[in-house]
Design an enzyme around this catalytic site. Structure first.
Site, PDB file in Angstrom:
ATOM      1  N   TYR A 280     -31.183  -2.626 -56.046  1.00  0.00           N
ATOM      2  CA  TYR A 280     -30.703  -4.001 -56.029  1.00  0.00           C
ATOM      3  C   TYR A 280     -29.399  -4.127 -55.236  1.00  0.00           C
ATOM      4  O   TYR A 280     -29.153  -5.109 -54.552  1.00  0.00           O
ATOM      5  CB  TYR A 280     -30.381  -4.476 -57.448  1.00  0.00           C
ATOM      6  CG  TYR A 280     -31.544  -4.804 -58.344  1.00  0.00           C
ATOM      7  CD1 TYR A 280     -32.557  -5.676 -57.951  1.00  0.00           C
ATOM      8  CD2 TYR A 280     -31.607  -4.257 -59.629  1.00  0.00           C
ATOM      9  CE1 TYR A 280     -33.602  -5.995 -58.796  1.00  0.00           C
ATOM     10  CE2 TYR A 280     -32.651  -4.572 -60.489  1.00  0.00           C
ATOM     11  CZ  TYR A 280     -33.644  -5.435 -60.078  1.00  0.00           C
ATOM     12  OH  TYR A 280     -34.669  -5.752 -60.926  1.00  0.00           O
ATOM     13  N   ASN A 294     -32.957  -4.266 -51.119  1.00  0.00           N
ATOM     14  CA  ASN A 294     -34.263  -4.915 -51.050  1.00  0.00           C
ATOM     15  C   ASN A 294     -34.393  -5.827 -49.834  1.00  0.00           C
ATOM     16  O   ASN A 294     -35.503  -6.075 -49.358  1.00  0.00           O
ATOM     17  CB  ASN A 294     -34.496  -5.747 -52.317  1.00  0.00           C
ATOM     18  CG  ASN A 294     -34.665  -4.894 -53.546  1.00  0.00           C
ATOM     19  OD1 ASN A 294     -35.500  -4.002 -53.578  1.00  0.00           O
ATOM     20  ND2 ASN A 294     -33.861  -5.160 -54.567  1.00  0.00           N
ATOM     21  N   THR A 316     -40.068  -3.725 -53.706  1.00  0.00           N
ATOM     22  CA  THR A 316     -38.723  -4.105 -54.095  1.00  0.00           C
ATOM     23  C   THR A 316     -38.512  -3.912 -55.587  1.00  0.00           C
ATOM     24  O   THR A 316     -39.459  -3.947 -56.373  1.00  0.00           O
ATOM     25  CB  THR A 316     -38.433  -5.574 -53.765  1.00  0.00           C
ATOM     26  OG1 THR A 316     -39.212  -6.418 -54.632  1.00  0.00           O
ATOM     27  CG2 THR A 316     -38.745  -5.890 -52.319  1.00  0.00           C
ATOM     28  N   ASP A 317     -37.256  -3.712 -55.980  1.00  0.00           N
ATOM     29  CA  ASP A 317     -36.956  -3.730 -57.400  1.00  0.00           C
ATOM     30  C   ASP A 317     -37.268  -5.131 -57.930  1.00  0.00           C
ATOM     31  O   ASP A 317     -37.239  -6.111 -57.204  1.00  0.00           O
ATOM     32  CB  ASP A 317     -35.498  -3.351 -57.657  1.00  0.00           C
ATOM     33  CG  ASP A 317     -35.317  -2.715 -59.023  1.00  0.00           C
ATOM     34  OD1 ASP A 317     -36.184  -2.903 -59.895  1.00  0.00           O
ATOM     35  OD2 ASP A 317     -34.294  -2.031 -59.229  1.00  0.00           O
ATOM     36  N   PHE A 318     -37.555  -5.194 -59.219  1.00  0.00           N
ATOM     37  CA  PHE A 318     -38.260  -6.352 -59.754  1.00  0.00           C
ATOM     38  C   PHE A 318     -37.383  -7.601 -59.854  1.00  0.00           C
ATOM     39  O   PHE A 318     -36.255  -7.563 -60.331  1.00  0.00           O
ATOM     40  CB  PHE A 318     -38.858  -6.008 -61.113  1.00  0.00           C
ATOM     41  CG  PHE A 318     -40.190  -5.304 -60.998  1.00  0.00           C
ATOM     42  CD1 PHE A 318     -41.261  -5.678 -61.773  1.00  0.00           C
ATOM     43  CD2 PHE A 318     -40.381  -4.283 -60.079  1.00  0.00           C
ATOM     44  CE1 PHE A 318     -42.496  -5.052 -61.650  1.00  0.00           C
ATOM     45  CE2 PHE A 318     -41.599  -3.647 -59.942  1.00  0.00           C
ATOM     46  CZ  PHE A 318     -42.665  -4.039 -60.739  1.00  0.00           C
TER      47      PHE A 318
END
Length: 594
Positions: A280, A294, A316-318
C-alpha cells in the site's frame, strides 16, 4: 459439468457447451496456447471481470448496511462474472469443500465456463485479523510465520508448508495470499508476526522453503500458487505505523537500505513464486515515483517486471482504490496513498498503467471497462493481464478439474498427523531467553487453560499458595480507537508501569516463568532479571508452553529479531536498517548469537 470425449477418445470438459473440444478445453495443449485461445473468445466485459479479485464468504448470505448491500458470492459470479475470490470465514472443511464445488458449478454454467480460483490469507496460525489472517476451520495450527523463522529449519518449514498446501487444496483454496517477504527492521510495525524476521539471510532461506512447500518444484494441479507480498518490501514503515491506515502511508529509508529489503523477494523469484502483491505504502525518497506501490509504474513495470523479469500475476493489495464495507459494522476508506486527489477512474487507469493485473478486493468490472472505453487503457493491455490470470488457472488444473471431495477434505484437514506436525513446529519455535525451568506440584497460572494446567499439578488460585507460576502474556501495544485499528498491535513496545510492577511482584512471590507472545519485539527489560524463566513464543498450545516451563521439553528455537532494551532505543533507530537499536537486550539468533 458434462465431461465429453473427443473423437480420438480424449476426455474434456465442455466448458462452452457446444459439444466440441475447443483448444482451451483441450488438456493436451500447452498452457500458453490454451490461454491465448480463450482470451481470443472473451468479451471485454469478461476480461474486466477476470481482473477483479473479490472477497467471498462460504454461503449465500447477503448482509446489508444502511444504504448499501453487499452482493453474495453467487451474484458476483452469475451477474458480474467474477472468477477470483479471497475467502473470508471458513466454518469447517466440509462446508468449504461443498461451497467450492457449488461455485464451480455456477461458473461452469456461464458462457465460457471459466473456473473460479479461491485464495486465502494465512489460516494455519493463531492470529485472527479480518484484514490479514484467519483462525478456525479446523486447520492444523502451527506458529505464526515469525515462529517458522524461529525454527531456522528450512526442511521443517518446507514440510509444514506442504501440509498447509494439502489442507488448502483439499477444501478448494488454490492461491495463498502469502508469504510475506517483508523484513522486520522496524520493531513497532504491527505486521511482524507475518514475516520471517529481521535477518535477511534467514528470511531468504525461509521464504524459499515456504514457497517450495506450497507450490512444489513447478506450478501444477497439486500446487498452491503463492502471492508473495508486499513488494518492494513493507517492513520500513515510518514510525512503525501500518499502511492500512493513513499514518502508515510511507515507507522510509533513512539508512539508505532500500536494496536490502529486496533480498527476500529475490529469493521468492528464485523459488518461482507465481504471483506478487505490491505494498500500500509509498516508497519515499528512493527516486521512485512518490505514490503507493499499487499505483507505481516505477515499482511494478520498472523494478518488478523490468529489473527482475517477473511475468506472473500482480494483484494489488486489497481495496486500495474504493475501500470496503464490513457488513453490519463499518465502512473502511481506500488505501490510495499518494493519489488521494485523483478520481476513482483516474486511480484505476494509473493502476493498470503501472502494470497490475488484478484489483484486490474490487468487485465491479465497470472500473476496468470505463478505463478502456474512455481510451485511457487499450484492450491489448487488458489482454496481457487476462493471459497471466488464465495461465495460472490452467497451470493449477482448474480448467480440467476444479472440484474437491468433501469427504476427503473432512478427513485431511486437521487430521492427527497434520495436527502433530503443527505442534512439532510450535514446539521447535519456542525460544529460551533467560533462566531455568520452574518446578513444583502446586501451580499458579495466568493465560493458560486451567484444565490443561491441571494435568501438570494442582492449580491454585493465589500465587502465595504455589510452588511455581507459569504466566502467558502478550507483547505490549497501544490500544487504539476504530474497528480495524484494534486488530493491529502498534505503538509502544514497553509494558505500562503498573503491569511491570505487578509482574515483578508476582515473580518476587513465587518462581515464575513468563512466556511472552512475541508478535512484535517486546521490551522485556523490566522482566528479564526477575523471571525464573523467560520464554519467547510465536503461537503455541498451552501444554507445549507448560512442558517447556516445567523442564519436560527442550526450548530449541532462536530469536528471529533483536529484542530492544528500551523504547528510546527503538525510537532512535532507523526504520530500514536491521539490528539498529542500541544495546539490545537479546540479539537475533539468541540463545546462540554472539
Amino acid at each position: 459439468m458434462l465431461t465429453l470425449r473427443h473423437h480420438d477418445g480424449t476426455p474434456f470438459r465442455d466448458l462452452n457447451h457446444n459439444g466440441t473440444m475447443e483448444p482451451y478445453e483441450d488438456p493436451r495443449l500447452p498452457v500458453e496456447e490454451r490461454a491465448e485461445d480463450l482470451v481470443s473468445r472473451m468479451t471485454l466485459a469478461e476480461k474486466a471481470a477476470l481482473m477483479c479479485h473479490g472477497r467471498m464468504f462460504a454461503g449465500n448470505a447477503r448482509p446489508a448496511l444502511p444504504g448499501a448491500t453487499v452482493p453474495s458470492g453467487v451474484e458476483l459470479i452469475t451477474e458480474r462474472g467474477l472468477t477470483t475470490f479471497a475467502m473470508m470465514a471458513v466454518p469447517d472443511a466440509r462446508t468449504m469443500a461443498e461451497w467450492n464445488n457449488h461455485v464451480q458449478d455456477l461458473a461452469a454454467a456461464e458462457r465460457l465456463g471459466i473456473p473460479v480460483t479461491l485464495s486465502s490469507d494465512p489460516r494455519h496460525g493463531f492470529t485472527a485479523n479480518p484484514a490479514t489472517a484467519h483462525i478456525g476451520g479446523g486447520f492444523s495450527a502451527g506458529p505464526e510465520p515469525i515462529g517458522l523463522a524461529a525454527t531456522d529449519d528450512p526442511a521443517l518449514v518446507e514440510e509444514y508448508a506442504a501440509l498447509i498446501g494439502r489442507e488448502l487444496r483439499a477444501v478448494g483454496i488454490r492461491v495463498a495470499l502469502h508469504p510475506m517477504a517483508d523484513l522486520a527492521t522496524e520493531p513497532r510495525w504491527a505486521r511482524i508476526s507475518g514475516t520471517f524476521g529481521e535477518d535477511a539471510d534467514r528470511a531468504c532461506r525461509m521464504i524459499a522453503a515456504y514457497i517450495r512447500g506450497l507450490q512444489g518444484e513447478r506450478i501444477g494441479p497439486d500446487s498452491i500458487a503463492c502471492m508473495t507480498k508486499h513488494f518492494p518490501g513493507g517492513g520500513p514503515q515510518a514510525h512503525g505505523e501500518d499502511s492500512h491506515f493513513a499514518a502508515g502511508r510511507r515507507l522510509v529509508y533513512p539508512g539508505g537500505a532500500f536494496e536490502h529489503h529486496l533480498r527476500p523477494f529475490e529469493a521468492a523469484f528464485e523459488a518461482g513464486t507465481a504471483q506478487i502483491m505490491p505494498a500500500y505504502a509509498i516508497p519515499s525518497g528512493t527516486g521512485l515515483s512518490e505514490v503507493g506501490a499499487n499505483f507505481n509504474r516505477d515499482v511494478i513495470t520498472g523494478l518488478l517486471r523490468g529489473r527482475y523479469g517477473f511475468d506472473g500475476v500482480v494483484c494489488t493489495d486489497f481495496n486500495a482504490i474504493t475501500g470496503n464495507v464490513i457488513p453490519g459494522i463499518t465502512t473502511l476508506p481506500p488505501r490510495h496513498w499518494g493519489v488521494e486527489e485523483l478520481s476513482v477512474a483516474e486511480q484505476v487507469v494509473l493502476t493498470l498503467d503501472a502494470g497490475a493485473d488484478q484489483l484486490g478486493g474490487e468487485t465491479d468490472p465497470a472500473l476496468i471497462l470505463t478505463a478502456v472505453r474512455s481510451g485511457a487503457v487499450s484492450e491489448a493491455r487488458i489482454d496481457e493481464s487476462a493471459r497471466r490470470i488464465l495461465r495460472d488457472k490452467f497451470r493449477l488444473g482448474l480448467f480440467d478439474d476444479p472440484y474437491v471431495d468433501p469427504d476427503a477434505a473432512t478427513d485431511r484437514v486437521g487430521a492427527p498427523a497434520g495436527v502433530e506436525l503443527g505442534r512439532r513446529v510450535q514446539q521447535r519455535s519456542l525460544v529460551h531467553l533467560a533462566g531455568q525451568p520452574v518446578v513444583g506440584q502446586r501451580l499458579y497460572t495466568e493465560g493458560i487453560d486451567p484444565a490443561v494446567a491441571a494435568r501438570y499439578g494442582t492449580v491454585v488460585e493465589r500465587a502465595e499458595d504455589a510452588d511455581a507460576a507459569i504466566v502467558r502474556i502478550a507483547a505490549p501495544y497501544d490500544k487504539r480507537e476504530g474497528f480495524m485499528e484494534q486488530f493491529f498491535h502498534s505503538g509502544s513496545l514497553e509494558f505500562p508501569q503498573e503491569d511491570s510492577e505487578r509482574l515483578r511482584s508476582l515473580a518476587a512471590t513465587v518462581p515464575t516463568c513468563f512466556a511472552v507472545h512475541l508478535d512484535r519485539p517486546a521490551v522485556l527489560t523490566p522482566l528479564a532479571d526477575h523471571a525464573a524463566l523467560l520464554i519467547g513464543e510465536f503461537g503455541a498450545d498451552d501444554d507445549l508452553v507448560l512442558d517447556a516451563a516445567l523442564g519436560k521439553a527442550a526450548i530449541p528455537g532462536s530469536l528471529p529479531f533483536d529484542l530492544p532494551s528500551s523504547m528510546a532505543a527503538v525510537e532512535a533507530a532507523r526504520e530500514d536498517v536491521p539490528f539498529d537499536t542500541h544495546a539490545p537486550l537479546f540479539r537475533c539468533g539468541h540463545p546462540t548469537a554472539r
